[in-house]
Design an enzyme around this catalytic site. Structure first.
Site, PDB file in Angstrom:
ATOM      1  N   LYS A  28       6.991  -4.765  -4.077  1.00  0.00           N
ATOM      2  CA  LYS A  28       5.538  -4.927  -4.198  1.00  0.00           C
ATOM      3  C   LYS A  28       5.120  -5.155  -5.653  1.00  0.00           C
ATOM      4  CE  LYS A  28       1.474  -2.408  -2.530  1.00  0.00           C
ATOM      5  NZ  LYS A  28       1.085  -1.227  -1.769  1.00  0.00           N
TER       6      LYS A  28
ATOM      7  N   ASP B  92       0.325  -0.144   6.169  1.00  0.00           N
ATOM      8  CA  ASP B  92       0.287   0.227   4.761  1.00  0.00           C
ATOM      9  C   ASP B  92       1.622  -0.241   4.187  1.00  0.00           C
ATOM     10  OD1 ASP B  92       0.458   1.428   2.316  1.00  0.00           O
ATOM     11  OD2 ASP B  92       0.346   3.488   3.052  1.00  0.00           O
TER      12      ASP B  92
ATOM     13  N   GLU C 293      -6.408  -0.276  -0.259  1.00  0.00           N
ATOM     14  CA  GLU C 293      -5.844   1.003   0.198  1.00  0.00           C
ATOM     15  C   GLU C 293      -6.825   2.171   0.101  1.00  0.00           C
ATOM     16  OE1 GLU C 293      -2.239   1.024  -2.075  1.00  0.00           O
ATOM     17  OE2 GLU C 293      -1.413  -0.594  -0.870  1.00  0.00           O
TER      18      GLU C 293
ATOM     19  N   ASP D 260      -5.492   7.442  -5.689  1.00  0.00           N
ATOM     20  CA  ASP D 260      -4.364   6.897  -4.950  1.00  0.00           C
ATOM     21  C   ASP D 260      -3.202   6.574  -5.897  1.00  0.00           C
ATOM     22  OD1 ASP D 260      -2.600   5.402  -3.457  1.00  0.00           O
ATOM     23  OD2 ASP D 260      -4.061   3.966  -2.709  1.00  0.00           O
TER      24      ASP D 260
END
Ligand code: AMP
Length: 594
Positions: free
Chosen positions: A79, A18, A156, A179
């Site tokens: 990211k 992850d 994810e 999420d």
């Protein structure tokens, strides 16, 4: 439909990563055992996704996070820049977002190799469901630079539901995954039935996450410093800006457990004892609009799935930011029901990826049917975008459309691939473009050019064009969207090798220091517990000398000297404590020093 079965040899390890905006996590399924998160020597399960430069060297993970408070330059949340041409400067050198991500991946790879004591080459990496093609490509490139073969990119929320549903494969239920990570927000709605995970709809906001909550607190720190201490905080100074960010995040996390938090800002304002206070209620007021922004993607995903909110059986909360009480309360009030307990928001995504790895080896029988999150189309001459594959279409998939020319004798057509939901191409993201040249002279609108868009199970796009009259064909993988050519990637792989060795050495140093401290403690205890009449003075003196010497190396972080002296030190311990060892005390003699 993805066929997950028996593609990869059973003996090959596939780790699940992850790669989070703020923290990353890695897990593995070994020999059909339950999935487990791989920890470092301190038992930490997550790895800060931070890279820093302390003036001498690049640091990653915990060391990078700690270095922020020692005036180092640091890169957070890289990211957020994946799939862009952003240049990141560290220690005077420029890096691409892929290179910084590769450093984090390499660090994770090394952590796993040190823990499992074997090399690792394959991984499944998770990305936000809402990542577009260029962001997915950039993630695969980061893997390449880090020497990791990314066998699958998985969304994810899908990964999280795989981990959650693993022991419920025979159930039939609709799962909503909420999420909220450090930089992105994703919502996915899945239907689990007969061991199949069908993603029904996905939605999200690529620019919403815990970082936004942090920024509000940064603003609060800056304005409070001015109001209470008349101090202007210079956010153009990287080092000061990083400190403020560190304080802001700390405050936010504390407010998840406390009604009120006091922040010591002495070093920011240069005034000993300077502090500011914020209550949970004030914090919630300050960030209410951010929380409200999560409502739209939730409503959108529910609408796209064609379900009524009352038909959703389970709500899973994923991502570090769902630990904020206001978020749980918000979800509870929206759905009128509590989210599932017992799902660890920091670990569940990596665990799902490890489960998928096991399933690729044929060890577990699950099936994943994912969807593309954002519509992919083609720019037309009139400036509009013609959608080719609509969002929430199941992947892998392939769609074909026939296009023609606009002018007489037009000898080429331009294929401009775009991604987004807006009507005009310029409002969407251009993923790539190519020219299809060499059309035979013909009146306008006569040639027939077949354009095919194919999306694989990773969400990566391939576009091809074919002249139906001549059979001429051109295929392009839309892979250069992040601006990296294969040559550049090759060069980056070479650069990364050097970094990898430094990293491995650092971890070995940590491991050696741990053993050294353990032995020193043992020897100190032995000397203290054995009176003079039992322990000959030369053994005592020598032991004390060894303890001082080894402690000195450890304190100075002189690992070279530590390694050089370690065998002799172990030998001394062996001779001195021979009676103990004979009685059964096991010493793990270390002989491999690199
Ligand atoms: P992730 O991308 O899933 O690693 O989530 C990271 C985000 O979660 C960061 O913005 C963290 O500051 C945030 N976070 C982690 N733990 C907490 C907590 N206990 N309370 C509030 N936010 C948290």
């Amino acid at each position: 439909m993805s066929d997950l079965n028996k593609r990869i040899d059973k003996d090959v390890d596939i780790i699940g990563i992850d790669l989070g905006t703020t923290n990353s996590c890695v897990a593995i399924v070994e020999n059909g055992q339950p999935p487990r998160v791989i920890t470092n020597e301190n038992g930490d399960k997550t790895i800060p996704s931070i890279v820093s430069w302390d003036g001498k060297q690049l640091l990653v993970g915990n060391e990078a996070k700690e270095s922020i408070f020692n005036d180092s330059e640091a890169i957070f949340s890289v990211k957020r820049f994946m799939g862009t041409k952003e240049e990141i400067t560290l220690g005077g050198k420029k890096y691409s977002p892929e290179q910084i991500s590769a450093m984090i991946l390499q660090y994770i790879k090394t952590r796993v190799e040190v823990s499992l004591k074997r090399p690792i080459s394959k991984a499944i990496v998770t990305v936000p469901a809402y990542f577009d093609d260029s962001q997915r490509q950039a993630t695969i490139n980061a893997g390449k630079i880090a020497g990791l073969d990314i066998v699958r990119i998985v969304n994810e929320p899908t990964s999280a539901s795989l981990a959650y549903g693993l022991d419920k494969l025979s159930d039939d239920m609709k799962i909503l995954v909420y999420d909220l990570g450090g930089g992105t927000f994703d919502v996915s709605l899945l239907h689990l039935h007969d061991g199949i995970f069908d993603v029904m709809a996905t939605s999200g906001d690529n620019h919403l996450g815990g970082d936004d909550w942090d920024r509000r607190l940064e603003e609060w720190i800056i304005s409070s410093a001015k109001a209470l201490y008349n101090k202007d905080i210079d956010m153009n100074n990287h080092i000061i800006a990083n400190k403020v960010k560190g304080y802001a995040e700390w405050t936010k996390v504390q407010l998840s457990f406390n009604e009120e938090v006091t922040v010591d800002i002495s070093d920011l304002v240069g005034n000993e004892g300077a502090s500011i206070v914020i209550s949970k209620i004030e914090f919630e007021e300050l960030t209410k609009d951010l929380m409200d922004r999560t409502k739209f993607p939730v409503e959108d995903a529910v609408k796209e799935s064609g379900l009524d909110p009352s038909q959703i059986d389970k709500i899973i909360m994923v991502g570090g930011s769902t630990k904020m009480p206001m978020i749980r309360e918000y979800v509870k009030s929206y759905f009128g029901r509590d989210p599932e307990e017992g799902v660890n928001p920091d670990e569940v995504v990596a665990i799902g990826a490890a489960v998928l790895g096991s399933s690729l080896k044929g060890e577990i029988n699950v099936q994943l049917n994912d969807v593309i999150p954002i519509t992919i189309g083609m720019a037309s001459y009139d400036g509009t975008m013609t959608p080719i594959i609509k969002r929430n279409t199941k992947i892998p998939c392939k769609k074909t459309d026939i296009f023609t020319t606009s002018f007489d004798n037009q000898d080429k057509i331009e294929v401009k691939v775009t991604q987004g939901e807006r009507t005009m191409s310029e409002d969407n993201k251009i993923l790539g473009e190519f020219e299809f040249i060499g059309l035979d002279p013909a009146p306008a609108e006569e040639p027939q050019i077949e354009i095919t868009y194919a999306i694989d199970e990773n969400g990566i796009l391939n576009v091809s064009a074919k002249d139906l009259k001549t059979g001429k064909f051109k295929e392009v993988t839309i892979k250069d969207t992040s601006g990296l050519s294969s040559d550049e990637i090759r060069k980056m792989i070479a650069d990364a090798e050097k970094f990898k060795n430094d990293d491995l050495q650092k971890m070995k140093n940590v491991e050696l220091s741990k053993i050294a401290w353990e032995y020193i403690e043992l020897l100190v205890k032995y000397v203290n517990e054995n009176p003079y009449d039992k322990l000959p003075y030369y053994k005592r003196d020598r032991s004390i000398a060894w303890i001082r010497k080894m402690e000195g190396f450890l304190e100075k972080e002189d690992y070279r000297a530590l390694r050089v002296n370690f065998i002799a030190f172990q030998f001394h311990m062996y001779v001195t404590m021979y009676e103990e060892i004979k009685k059964g005390y096991k010493m793990n003699f270390k002989t491999d020093f690199e």
